[in-house]
Design a protein around this motif. Structure first.
Motif, PDB file in Angstrom:
ATOM      1  N   THR A   1       0.841  -1.196   0.000  1.00 37.78           N
ATOM      2  CA  THR A   1       0.000   0.000   0.000  1.00 37.78           C
ATOM      3  C   THR A   1       0.875   1.246   0.000  1.00 37.78           C
ATOM      4  OG1 THR A   1      -0.096   0.101   2.416  1.00 37.78           O
ATOM      5  CG2 THR A   1      -1.752  -1.246   1.302  1.00 37.78           C
ATOM      6  N   ALA A   2       0.275   2.381  -0.410  1.00 38.22           N
ATOM      7  CA  ALA A   2       1.027   3.639  -0.427  1.00 38.22           C
ATOM      8  C   ALA A   2       1.438   4.052   0.982  1.00 38.22           C
ATOM      9  CB  ALA A   2       0.188   4.741  -1.081  1.00 38.22           C
ATOM     10  N   GLY A   3       0.529   3.880   1.945  1.00 35.23           N
ATOM     11  CA  GLY A   3       0.860   4.232   3.325  1.00 35.23           C
ATOM     12  C   GLY A   3       1.974   3.361   3.875  1.00 35.23           C
ATOM     13  N   GLY A   4       1.919   2.050   3.581  1.00 38.66           N
ATOM     14  CA  GLY A   4       2.961   1.154   4.052  1.00 38.66           C
ATOM     15  C   GLY A   4       4.310   1.455   3.441  1.00 38.66           C
ATOM     16  N   GLN A   5       4.331   1.805   2.160  1.00 37.27           N
ATOM     17  CA  GLN A   5       5.594   2.115   1.499  1.00 37.27           C
ATOM     18  C   GLN A   5       6.203   3.409   2.041  1.00 37.27           C
ATOM     19  OE1 GLN A   5       4.363   2.099  -2.574  1.00 37.27           O
ATOM     20  NE2 GLN A   5       4.436  -0.141  -2.764  1.00 37.27           N
ATOM     21  N   ILE A   6       5.371   4.443   2.259  1.00 37.31           N
ATOM     22  CA  ILE A   6       5.890   5.694   2.817  1.00 37.31           C
ATOM     23  C   ILE A   6       6.394   5.474   4.245  1.00 37.31           C
ATOM     24  CG2 ILE A   6       5.282   8.043   3.502  1.00 37.31           C
ATOM     25  CD1 ILE A   6       5.580   7.646   0.506  1.00 37.31           C
ATOM     26  N   PHE A   7       5.636   4.709   5.023  1.00 38.81           N
ATOM     27  CA  PHE A   7       6.084   4.425   6.392  1.00 38.81           C
ATOM     28  C   PHE A   7       7.375   3.632   6.378  1.00 38.81           C
ATOM     29  CE2 PHE A   7       6.186   1.460   9.993  1.00 38.81           C
ATOM     30  CZ  PHE A   7       6.282   2.370  11.030  1.00 38.81           C
ATOM     31  N   CYS A   8       7.539   2.729   5.412  1.00 41.13           N
ATOM     32  CA  CYS A   8       8.769   1.940   5.318  1.00 41.13           C
ATOM     33  C   CYS A   8       9.978   2.841   5.095  1.00 41.13           C
ATOM     34  CB  CYS A   8       8.648   0.920   4.185  1.00 41.13           C
ATOM     35  SG  CYS A   8      10.094  -0.142   3.992  1.00 41.13           S
ATOM     36  N   VAL A   9       9.811   3.909   4.314  1.00 39.12           N
ATOM     37  CA  VAL A   9      10.915   4.833   4.063  1.00 39.12           C
ATOM     38  C   VAL A   9      11.386   5.483   5.369  1.00 39.12           C
ATOM     39  CG1 VAL A   9      11.553   6.999   2.941  1.00 39.12           C
ATOM     40  CG2 VAL A   9      10.227   5.289   1.684  1.00 39.12           C
ATOM     41  N   PHE A  10      10.449   6.032   6.140  1.00 42.16           N
ATOM     42  CA  PHE A  10      10.827   6.708   7.387  1.00 42.16           C
ATOM     43  C   PHE A  10      11.243   5.710   8.459  1.00 42.16           C
ATOM     44  CE2 PHE A  10       8.195   9.891   5.259  1.00 42.16           C
ATOM     45  CZ  PHE A  10       8.970  11.027   5.434  1.00 42.16           C
ATOM     46  N   PHE A  11      10.623   4.521   8.457  1.00 38.74           N
ATOM     47  CA  PHE A  11      10.991   3.493   9.423  1.00 38.74           C
ATOM     48  C   PHE A  11      12.441   3.060   9.216  1.00 38.74           C
ATOM     49  CE2 PHE A  11      11.287  -1.048  10.544  1.00 38.74           C
ATOM     50  CZ  PHE A  11      10.955  -0.972  11.891  1.00 38.74           C
ATOM     51  N   ALA A  12      12.835   2.876   7.963  1.00 42.37           N
ATOM     52  CA  ALA A  12      14.216   2.485   7.673  1.00 42.37           C
ATOM     53  C   ALA A  12      15.174   3.659   7.843  1.00 42.37           C
ATOM     54  CB  ALA A  12      14.312   1.932   6.255  1.00 42.37           C
ATOM     55  N   LEU A  13      14.709   4.877   7.563  1.00 45.66           N
ATOM     56  CA  LEU A  13      15.569   6.054   7.651  1.00 45.66           C
ATOM     57  C   LEU A  13      16.107   6.240   9.067  1.00 45.66           C
ATOM     58  CD1 LEU A  13      16.696   8.577   6.191  1.00 45.66           C
ATOM     59  CD2 LEU A  13      14.609   9.776   6.896  1.00 45.66           C
ATOM     60  N   PHE A  14      15.250   6.063  10.059  1.00 44.64           N
ATOM     61  CA  PHE A  14      15.680   6.203  11.449  1.00 44.64           C
ATOM     62  C   PHE A  14      16.085   4.858  12.064  1.00 44.64           C
ATOM     63  CE2 PHE A  14      12.840   9.785  10.671  1.00 44.64           C
ATOM     64  CZ  PHE A  14      13.621  10.844  11.101  1.00 44.64           C
ATOM     65  N   GLY A  15      15.548   3.770  11.527  1.00 45.04           N
ATOM     66  CA  GLY A  15      15.829   2.464  12.119  1.00 45.04           C
ATOM     67  C   GLY A  15      17.179   1.896  11.745  1.00 45.04           C
ATOM     68  N   ILE A  16      17.670   2.177  10.526  1.00 48.86           N
ATOM     69  CA  ILE A  16      18.969   1.640  10.116  1.00 48.86           C
ATOM     70  C   ILE A  16      20.090   2.185  10.995  1.00 48.86           C
ATOM     71  CG2 ILE A  16      20.669   1.683   8.242  1.00 48.86           C
ATOM     72  CD1 ILE A  16      18.384   1.275   6.280  1.00 48.86           C
ATOM     73  N   PRO A  17      20.166   3.509  11.265  1.00 44.89           N
ATOM     74  CA  PRO A  17      21.191   3.970  12.218  1.00 44.89           C
ATOM     75  C   PRO A  17      21.040   3.346  13.603  1.00 44.89           C
ATOM     76  CG  PRO A  17      20.331   5.814  10.977  1.00 44.89           C
ATOM     77  CD  PRO A  17      19.451   4.653  10.660  1.00 44.89           C
ATOM     78  N   LEU A  18      19.800   3.170  14.056  1.00 45.19           N
ATOM     79  CA  LEU A  18      19.589   2.534  15.358  1.00 45.19           C
ATOM     80  C   LEU A  18      20.077   1.092  15.332  1.00 45.19           C
ATOM     81  CD1 LEU A  18      18.398   2.566  18.223  1.00 45.19           C
ATOM     82  CD2 LEU A  18      16.182   1.980  17.228  1.00 45.19           C
ATOM     83  N   ASN A  19      19.832   0.384  14.241  1.00 46.35           N
ATOM     84  CA  ASN A  19      20.292  -0.991  14.120  1.00 46.35           C
ATOM     85  C   ASN A  19      21.813  -1.066  14.110  1.00 46.35           C
ATOM     86  OD1 ASN A  19      19.613  -3.902  13.461  1.00 46.35           O
ATOM     87  ND2 ASN A  19      20.857  -3.385  11.695  1.00 46.35           N
TER      88      ASN A  19
END
Length: 308
Positions: free
Chosen positions: A118-136
């Motif tokens: 979905t469009a909402g899931g894809q946009i959320f995936c962008v921000f989720f990975a944007l902040f989550g990758i440095p945290l990981n």
């Protein structure tokens, strides 16, 4: 008595671990809320199209047949080309969901079999990975520091023991578990384990995707825990191997430099032995040779002066 710095460091690590797992859990909740309804609708549409195809397959046009094949391929699981089992992937317990999709997004594994549509899931995936990758990255670095602090003086036998133990715990035994649970061969289990932990993530083998198998509850949760600690192990292993290669390179470079220096000194000594003294270049003459001769002559002259 533990010092204040040690207590502060443990508190920071504890907060980091708690924040990391909370971030994964929140990601699972949001992904499930955004993708579950759309996935159910897609499966219902595919089932209706399949039923219509079975009723009217003799009267379908080429375009309708191509559209049917396109929808069926879209519903495929992607793992070894096998179709999905029919159950909704996003409609499962949070304990089973929080590990695989968010963790594979943040750790660069990226199987590609379970992804937001979905469009909402894809946009959320962008921000989720944007902040989550440095945290990981910070989380794995902290785990790597906690492990590596016990091996400050790494020797060959210690590295070998760590390598063999890690291969046994994170590759050999899990591969046997995957062979029993997934029905793969043992070599396929080894292949899947390494491709996953090395974050290559081709997606040709994925856990929990066999339509003819009944998986026990929290199976994917255990796999997520294995991935988490396996990533920390293989990151430390790669770091130790890199250090070993760099140390070997330094030793080889030092030996080559020493060999070149010895060869140059030997060549200069050979030239001094072969040439007459008056033809020896200044740069090849032994140091302070002229100065020593002058000192001897001055001492001889001084000893003759009182006699005169």
């Amino acid at each position: 008595v533990p010092s204040r710095a040690m207590c502060s460091g443990k508190l920071q690590r504890g907060l980091l671990v708690a924040s990391y797992f909370i971030y994964l859990l929140v990601g699972a909740v949001v992904f499930q809320a955004l993708e579950k309804t759309a996935e159910k609708q897609q499966k219902m549409a595919a089932a209706q199209m399949k039923e219509a195809f079975l009723q009217n397959f003799t009267h379908l046009t080429v375009a309708e047949m191509e559209q049917f094949m396109k929808v069926m391929l879209a519903m495929s699981s992607g793992g070894k080309g096998r179709p999905s089992s029919g159950r909704c992937e996003w409609d499962c317990g949070l304990l089973q969901l929080f590990g695989i999709p968010p963790l594979t997004h943040l750790s660069f594994i990226g199987y590609g079999t379970l992804h937001p549509k979905t469009a909402g899931g894809q946009i959320f995936c962008v921000f989720f990975a944007l902040f989550g990758i440095p945290l990981n990255i910070v989380f794995l670095h902290r785990m790597h520091f906690a492990y590596s602090s016990k091996w400050q003086k790494i020797k060959f036998l210690t590295l070998l023991f760590f390598l063999v133990t890690g291969i046994l715990v994170f590759l050999c035994l899990p591969s046997l578990f995957f062979q029993i649970t997934e029905g793969w061969s043992y070599s396929e289990g080894i292949y899947f384990a390494f491709i996953t932990l090395s974050t290559i993530g081709f997606g040709d083998y994925v856990v929990g995707k066999q339509p003819d198998r009944n998986y026990f509850s929290h199976y994917r949760t255990l796999v997520a825990i294995w991935i988490l600690f396996g990533l920390a192990w293989i990151a430390l292993l790669f770091n130790l191997l890199t250090m070993a290669l760099e140390d070997t390179e330094k030793i080889i470079a030092k030996d080559l430099h020493q060999m070149g220096k010895v060869s140059k000194d030997s060549e200069a000594s050979q030239q001094r032995r072969c040439w007459p003294a008056q033809f020896i270049p200044e740069e090849l003459q032994p140091p302070h040779a002229g100065g020593d001769a002058q000192k001897m002559e001055s001492l001889a002259a001084g000893s003759e002066h009182p006699k005169k």
